[in-house]
Design an enzyme around this catalytic site. Structure first.
Site, PDB file in Angstrom:
ATOM      1  N   PRO A  10      -3.455   2.118   1.160  1.00  0.00           N
ATOM      2  CA  PRO A  10      -2.758   0.857   0.903  1.00  0.00           C
ATOM      3  C   PRO A  10      -1.447   0.999   0.137  1.00  0.00           C
ATOM      4  CG  PRO A  10      -4.746   1.018  -0.425  1.00  0.00           C
ATOM      5  CD  PRO A  10      -4.798   2.128   0.581  1.00  0.00           C
ATOM      6  N   ASN A  11      -0.509   0.209   0.565  1.00  0.00           N
ATOM      7  CA  ASN A  11       0.817   0.063  -0.048  1.00  0.00           C
ATOM      8  C   ASN A  11       1.760   1.233   0.211  1.00  0.00           C
ATOM      9  OD1 ASN A  11       0.294  -2.527  -1.225  1.00  0.00           O
ATOM     10  ND2 ASN A  11      -1.063  -1.475  -2.666  1.00  0.00           N
ATOM     11  N   ARG A  29       8.804   0.644  -3.086  1.00  0.00           N
ATOM     12  CA  ARG A  29       7.802   0.495  -4.127  1.00  0.00           C
ATOM     13  C   ARG A  29       8.019   1.502  -5.265  1.00  0.00           C
ATOM     14  NH1 ARG A  29       1.772   2.963  -3.371  1.00  0.00           N
ATOM     15  NH2 ARG A  29       0.881   2.029  -5.242  1.00  0.00           N
ATOM     16  N   TYR A  46       7.563   6.976  -6.813  1.00  0.00           N
ATOM     17  CA  TYR A  46       7.261   7.422  -5.444  1.00  0.00           C
ATOM     18  C   TYR A  46       8.483   7.868  -4.646  1.00  0.00           C
ATOM     19  CZ  TYR A  46       2.785   5.289  -6.600  1.00  0.00           C
ATOM     20  OH  TYR A  46       1.599   4.973  -7.210  1.00  0.00           O
ATOM     21  N   ASN A  60      -4.376  10.578   1.703  1.00  0.00           N
ATOM     22  CA  ASN A  60      -3.936   9.927   0.469  1.00  0.00           C
ATOM     23  C   ASN A  60      -4.552   8.536   0.482  1.00  0.00           C
ATOM     24  OD1 ASN A  60      -2.767   8.674  -1.667  1.00  0.00           O
ATOM     25  ND2 ASN A  60      -0.672   9.318  -1.222  1.00  0.00           N
ATOM     26  N   ALA A 105      -4.728   3.558  -3.785  1.00  0.00           N
ATOM     27  CA  ALA A 105      -5.562   2.922  -4.807  1.00  0.00           C
ATOM     28  C   ALA A 105      -7.062   3.056  -4.514  1.00  0.00           C
ATOM     29  CB  ALA A 105      -5.182   1.454  -4.951  1.00  0.00           C
ATOM     30  N   GLU A 138      -7.054  16.147  -0.360  1.00  0.00           N
ATOM     31  CA  GLU A 138      -6.625  14.912  -1.032  1.00  0.00           C
ATOM     32  C   GLU A 138      -5.195  15.129  -1.543  1.00  0.00           C
ATOM     33  OE1 GLU A 138      -8.680  14.346  -4.748  1.00  0.00           O
ATOM     34  OE2 GLU A 138      -7.885  12.321  -5.047  1.00  0.00           O
ATOM     35  N   HIS A 151      -1.730  13.232  -3.415  1.00  0.00           N
ATOM     36  CA  HIS A 151      -1.073  12.104  -4.094  1.00  0.00           C
ATOM     37  C   HIS A 151       0.375  12.469  -4.345  1.00  0.00           C
ATOM     38  CE1 HIS A 151      -4.883  10.129  -4.650  1.00  0.00           C
ATOM     39  NE2 HIS A 151      -5.371  11.297  -5.037  1.00  0.00           N
ATOM     40  N   ARG A 172      -1.090   9.789 -15.426  1.00  0.00           N
ATOM     41  CA  ARG A 172      -0.745   8.372 -15.458  1.00  0.00           C
ATOM     42  C   ARG A 172      -1.859   7.597 -16.179  1.00  0.00           C
ATOM     43  NH1 ARG A 172       1.015   6.567  -9.606  1.00  0.00           N
ATOM     44  NH2 ARG A 172       1.672   4.726 -10.793  1.00  0.00           N
TER      45      ARG A 172
HETATM   46  C1  DQA Z   1      -1.064   7.409  -5.107  1.00  0.00           C
HETATM   47  C2  DQA Z   1      -1.568   7.241  -6.538  1.00  0.00           C
HETATM   48  C3  DQA Z   1      -2.517   6.070  -6.636  1.00  0.00           C
HETATM   49  O1  DQA Z   1      -2.992   5.936  -7.970  1.00  0.00           O
HETATM   50  C4  DQA Z   1      -1.791   4.795  -6.257  1.00  0.00           C
HETATM   51  O2  DQA Z   1      -2.685   3.704  -6.298  1.00  0.00           O
HETATM   52  C5  DQA Z   1      -1.105   4.897  -4.957  1.00  0.00           C
HETATM   53  C6  DQA Z   1      -0.436   6.132  -4.581  1.00  0.00           C
HETATM   54  C7  DQA Z   1      -0.006   8.526  -4.991  1.00  0.00           C
HETATM   55  O3  DQA Z   1       0.275   8.930  -3.872  1.00  0.00           O
HETATM   56  O4  DQA Z   1       0.540   8.969  -6.005  1.00  0.00           O
HETATM   57  O5  DQA Z   1      -1.013   3.918  -4.216  1.00  0.00           O
HETATM   58  O6  DQA Z   1      -2.156   7.770  -4.283  1.00  0.00           O
END
Ligand code: DQA
Length: 142
Positions: free
Chosen positions: A9-10, A17, A22, A73, A76, A97, A99, A106
């Protein structure tokens, strides 16, 4: 070898964003970089992004017998989803995994990852390069 890249998501908002966290490049930039990197290595790759937990669960389940590795990835959902963690465990496809940000430096809640124990490796805080490293990890794992 065929890989599946799943972004949660997002991440469709990449570039817009929180660019200080990011970066300014878009999801389309990311998918192009991964596709190009894989092409040079003669690896087939499909990229998919979804904001929906069940959709991601469906994609992981459908990956069985089709893909040799998953780059995931969960965004959230990393910190909340037992369903995605169970799906990864269920299909037994080697999964990395990834990120973009360094989740361990964080907020406290970002240090929790339900998928991590079911993945062969976690790469965080390396931006787009983390996805390319994940390709190499999965290629070496076969
Ligand atoms: C994320 C880190 C997560 O905590 C966050 O909610 C994201 C992006 C990252 O790629 O750093 O949406 O997965």
């Amino acid at each position: 070898m065929r890989l599946l890249v799943l972004n949660g998501p997002n991440l469709q908002l990449l570039g817009l964003r929180e660019p200080e966290i990011y970066g300014r490049k878009t999801l389309s930039d990311l998918e192009s970089e991964i596709t190009e990197y894989c092409k040079r290595r003669e690896i087939e790759v499909d990229c998919y992004q979804s904001n929906h937990e069940g959709d991601l669960v469906d994609r992981i389940g459908a990956a069985y017998g089709v893909y040799d590795g998953i780059i995931l990835n969960p965004a959230a959902y990393t910190h909340t989803s037992i369903a995605i963690a169970d799906a990864v465990k269920g299909v037994s496809i080697p999964t990395v995994e990834v990120h973009l940000s360094d989740v361990d430096s964080r907020e406290e809640f970002r240090k929790i990852s339900f998928v991590r124990p079911n993945c062969i490796k976690t790469i965080s805080g390396k931006g787009f390069a983390g996805y390319l490293e994940a390709v190499d990890v999965l290629a070496a794992y076969q």
